[in-house]
Design an enzyme around this catalytic site. Structure first.
Site, mmCIF file in Angstrom:
data_model
loop_
_atom_site.group_PDB
_atom_site.id
_atom_site.type_symbol
_atom_site.label_atom_id
_atom_site.label_comp_id
_atom_site.label_asym_id
_atom_site.label_seq_id
_atom_site.Cartn_x
_atom_site.Cartn_y
_atom_site.Cartn_z
ATOM 1 N N GLU A 199 0.798 -1.222 0.000
ATOM 2 C CA GLU A 199 0.000 0.000 0.000
ATOM 3 C C GLU A 199 0.836 1.280 0.000
ATOM 4 O OE1 GLU A 199 -3.485 -2.321 2.485
ATOM 5 O OE2 GLU A 199 -2.240 -0.800 3.463
ATOM 6 N N ASN A 211 1.635 -20.041 -6.245
ATOM 7 C CA ASN A 211 1.388 -18.726 -5.641
ATOM 8 C C ASN A 211 0.427 -17.894 -6.469
ATOM 9 O OD1 ASN A 211 4.803 -18.854 -4.781
ATOM 10 N ND2 ASN A 211 3.148 -19.097 -3.324
ATOM 11 N N ASP A 237 -5.265 -10.942 1.983
ATOM 12 C CA ASP A 237 -4.866 -9.626 2.488
ATOM 13 C C ASP A 237 -5.233 -9.499 3.960
ATOM 14 O OD1 ASP A 237 -4.131 -7.050 2.823
ATOM 15 O OD2 ASP A 237 -5.370 -6.211 1.238
ATOM 16 N N ALA A 259 2.957 -20.147 0.097
ATOM 17 C CA ALA A 259 2.707 -18.846 0.710
ATOM 18 C C ALA A 259 1.251 -18.436 0.551
ATOM 19 C CB ALA A 259 3.618 -17.782 0.100
ATOM 20 N N SER A 302 6.759 -20.678 -4.281
ATOM 21 C CA SER A 302 6.466 -22.078 -3.970
ATOM 22 C C SER A 302 5.423 -22.644 -4.922
ATOM 23 C CB SER A 302 5.960 -22.199 -2.535
ATOM 24 O OG SER A 302 6.895 -21.673 -1.624
#
Length: 790
Positions: A174, A490, A323, A319, A251
């Site tokens: 952000e 991912n 958010d 991973a 990953s």
């Protein structure tokens, strides 16, 4: 029967049978090591089982773990000097140690025994090393000039908190996004700036591939109520100010169910990517007893096995894609910069004092400022602003760890989901079982954000305050999808705003398609074909699939005798692989020609209109810049509306000419670079696959002479494991390079298992890892019995 160097040293030190005074011991622990040095721990209670875990880790990775502990605690300057103090200060800000300690104290006794036991076993070995340093002290301690320290349960917990929770859940883009928007506004004005910004940072691309297939969201039988507002209030405190968009994203994982395999087996293949290091980032172990019976691998020897099987189910991870954080832009009081506007008045920040030991220097004391919106950083009294970083998982780090531990005991998908529901950090979890079921979930505490909150930009206190946590029912889930397989690299987890993340440019171009396309290529695949996907995708230029077709299409009808035709033919016959020849250069000039073309297109198509676009193209994943170029080429077919035309009104013929002119320009650049007009000479350098001696935080974890390098740099997991269920039986095969042990004796002699997996890794092979007692005994080469004091 052969014994490792470490085993011989244990015998010479009189440690082969008993390692603690029997009068102080209440748990007997047996550790059996296999022919690859992998320990299997047997004990009747949790404290003893994890004591064997900690003891084995200390034997194999004492210096690495000491530096990992200092890295996550912010205690590096104490042994490496004042130059590391800025790192320590930033690290300490991320987590309030008092908060982590209170979470540990709130654990149930058996859960706390996991941490206490690990520390107790670790300390058994530390004490022996300190008692006999001439034989047992790892050489690196002597080279760096300090000694290992005994561990506490807090140290053990922080290894997980720092290397997993913080690393993979503590990110947001952000601040970077806001900076870009401000630059665009200054150059183009607010209206055009917003158009360009929206094409750089989109919220939704319906063409982005997802791990949960369209319409495939799994619904549990019993509905779940949303989190209570009172409970959520505990989460409104943050810790840390991470850098923007440094989040690891490499990953991969794929699972083939029995209907997808030629022999009816179920196969889970995981390639978690943490970076490549020596000693290895991952540690292999078996845990047997006290309700656990599993084998697998885990990063940095965190007190849980993140990738493995208990014989009934198997699990893996990549991973997380959700958010779970927001920056808040605070308005400071011009009269008192330690106050920020909250609701209708000013509120005082709270101060957390931190003290740092520095080698050869006096102690240094700093202050971390905190607000109800998290740790405060980037304080600017001149503009009366600051930013606070708010984590929805704050206060849940240790309960998340324990849920992950308990998930390894699950016997079915529903029991496994019960533990996923307790996970607060963002993570992708994957599931398979001996009955042929396969599944996926992406848990995490995703805030319920206020209407009008733009997730791409820092939030506004008061207006954008979180309203709670999304219920677990919203978490992306999949179970036995009709396609018969699950894949992730991912990529985006599912459709909908619950699966958004402003820091990730998910779009129509995505490297996961390389896995999906291979799984979907035939009705059924052999087990070897499923494993070979790893080799097929590890050397790819991920951009090739998406951009080569535009070049080939533009070249239709060109003069076959022209230089352009020669260049196009080089690319037409390229398989997208980037392989390193013996001279260190690419085996084909197509690699460099394609990369140079991409660079030219970015400069001449994107950055001439919007210089805020980063120039770099990545070759191991689709970067935001590459996504923007792909969208621009798709035009009206793009999932992200192309309000701004980067081709400046060119028609289809004009766009094709731009594509080919960029190819001409790329060739001219390469001709100048290599001082040759012959394309065959344009072979660019390709990096080797290097195992670095600093950990992922840049802190040394081995001597400078311990760097290792093999073959061609690979876009693959730090380790790879394959779990196969065949006829009700689990088989585990893994490769965890360079080796299981990082031990080097004071005289410089390395363990036989120091780098014995490099050749396996380079050759895309794997080693069996036992699960049952009979399997362990069949490959046993040494054993120890510990008496562990409580």
């Amino acid at each position: 029967m052969s014994r490792s160097l470490l085993g011989r040293l244990l015998l010479s030190a009189g440690l082969s049978v008993l390692v603690a005074c029997p009068a102080l011991a209440d748990t007997q622990v047996e550790i059996v090591r296999d022919n690859w040095g992998v320990p299997h721990v047997y004990a009747d209670d949790v404290h003893g089982l994890y004591a064997g875990f900690g003891y084995s880790v200390a034997q194999d990775r004492l210096f690495q773990m000491e530096m990992a502990r200092r890295s996550v605690l912010g205690e590096v300057a104490e042994v490496l000097g004042i130059e590391r103090l800025p790192f320590d200060i930033q690290t300490r800000a991320m987590f309030d140690h008092a908060d982590i300690r209170s979470q540990i104290e709130a654990l149930a006794p058996e859960e706390r025994d996991i941490l206490r036991g690990y520390a107790a076993g670790f300390n058994l070995w530390v004490d022996r090393v300190l008692a006999d340093p001439a034989k047992l002290m790892p050489r690196q301690f002597n080279d760096f000039g300090f000694k290992p320290r005994r561990w506490t349960e807090f140290d053990v917990a922080m290894i997980y908190v720092g290397t997993m929770a913080g690393r993979f859940s503590g990110y947001s883009a952000e601040l970077g996004n806001a900076k870009t928007l401000a630059e665009l506004e200054a150059q183009f004005g607010p209206e055009k700036a917003r158009v360009l910004f929206d094409q750089m940072f989109w919220n939704e691309d319906p063409l982005a591939p997802t791990t949960v297939p369209e319409g495939g969201q799994y619904q549990r039988k019993a509905g779940l109520a949303p989190s209570e507002p009172g409970r959520f209030a505990e989460l409104l405190h943050a810790g840390g100010l991470p850098g923007d968009d440094d989040r690891p994203r490499a990953s991969n994982l794929w699972i083939a169910g029995p209907q997808k395999t030629t022999d009816g087996s179920t196969i889970l293949i995981n390639g978690p990517q943490f970076g490549n290091f020596n000693p290895s980032y991952v540690f292999s172990i078996g845990l047997h007893g006290a309700g656990f019976d599993l084998t697998g691998n885990t990063p940095f020897a965190v007190p849980n096995v993140l990738f493995g099987t208990n014989g009934t189910i198997a699990w893996g991870a990549t991973a997380g894609p959700r958010d779970v954080n927001d920056y808040y832009r605070l308005e400071l009081n011009p009269e008192n910069p330690r106050q920020y506007r909250a609701h209708d008045g000013w509120k005082e920040m709270t101060a957390r004092r931190e003290t740092f030991r520095v080698k050869g220097q006096p102690e240094v004391e700093t202050t971390v400022w905190e607000s109800e919106y998290g740790v405060v950083g980037q304080i600017d009294p001149g503009t009366a602003t600051a930013y606070a970083f708010n984590r929805a998982w704050k206060g849940q780090e240790i309960s998340t760890l324990m849920a992950w531990v308990d998930s390894t005991k699950a016997q079915n998908y529903e029991e496994w989901l019960d533990q996923a529901e307790k996970v607060a950090t963002t993570i992708n979890w994957y599931y398979a079982d001996r009955d042929g079921n396969i599944g996926y979930v992406s848990p995490g505490h995703v805030p319920v954000r206020a209407e009008g909150h733009d997730q791409r930009l820092p939030a506004r206190p008061g207006k954008d305050d979180w309203q709670g946590v999304r219920p677990f029912a919203d978490a992306p889930k999949g179970y036995n999808p009709s396609q018969g397989w699950i894949a992730n690299w991912n990529n985006r987890s599912a459709r909908g705003d619950a699966a958004n993340f402003e820091a990730t440019p998910w779009g129509s171009a995505d490297r996961v398609v390389e896995i999906m396309a291979r799984l979907d290529a035939r009705e059924k695949l052999t087990p070897d074909e499923i494993w070979d996907i790893n080799r097929e995708i590890s050397f790819l230029d991920i951009n090739a699939r998406y951009f080569l077709p535009f070049i080939l299409d533009a070249a239709e009808g060109i003069d076959p005798q022209s230089q352009r035709a020669e260049l196009v033919e080089i690319l037409r016959h390229w398989d997208g692989q980037q392989i390193r020849a013996e001279d260190g250069r690419a085996t084909t000039s197509a690699v460099g020609l394609f990369q140079a073309w991409l660079d030219v297109m970015v400069e001449d198509v994107l950055r001439d209109d919007n210089p805020a676009i980063p120039p770099a193209i990545l070759y191991n994943r689709i970067s935001r810049t590459a996504q923007m170029l792909h969208n621009a080429l798709l035009g009206e077919r793009a999932g992200v509306p192309q309000t701004h035309d980067f081709f400046n009104g060119a028609d289809e013929a004009g766009r094709k000419e731009i594509i080919l002119a960029s190819l001409d320009k790329a060739a001219a650049r390469l001709a100048d670079r290599f001082c040759s007009q012959e394309p065959a000479d344009w072979r660019i350098e390709i990096k080797q696959h290097v195992f670095e001696t600093s950990n992922y935080l840049g802190i040394p974890q081995a001597g400078e002479d311990e760097v290792r390098a093999i073959g061609t740099s690979m876009n693959r997991g730090t380790e790879n494991n394959r779990i196969t269920f065949r006829e009700g039986k689990a088989e585990f095969c893994a490769v965890t390079p360079p080796g299981q042990s990082g031990f080097i004796s004071p005289s410089g002699e390395a363990s036989p298992h120091y780098e014995d997996q490099l050749a396996l890794y380079e050759g895309f092979d794997c080693r069996p890892q036992a699960l049952t007692r009979d399997e362990v005994e069949a490959v046993a080469v040494s054993r120890e019995t510990l008496a562990v004091p409580r």
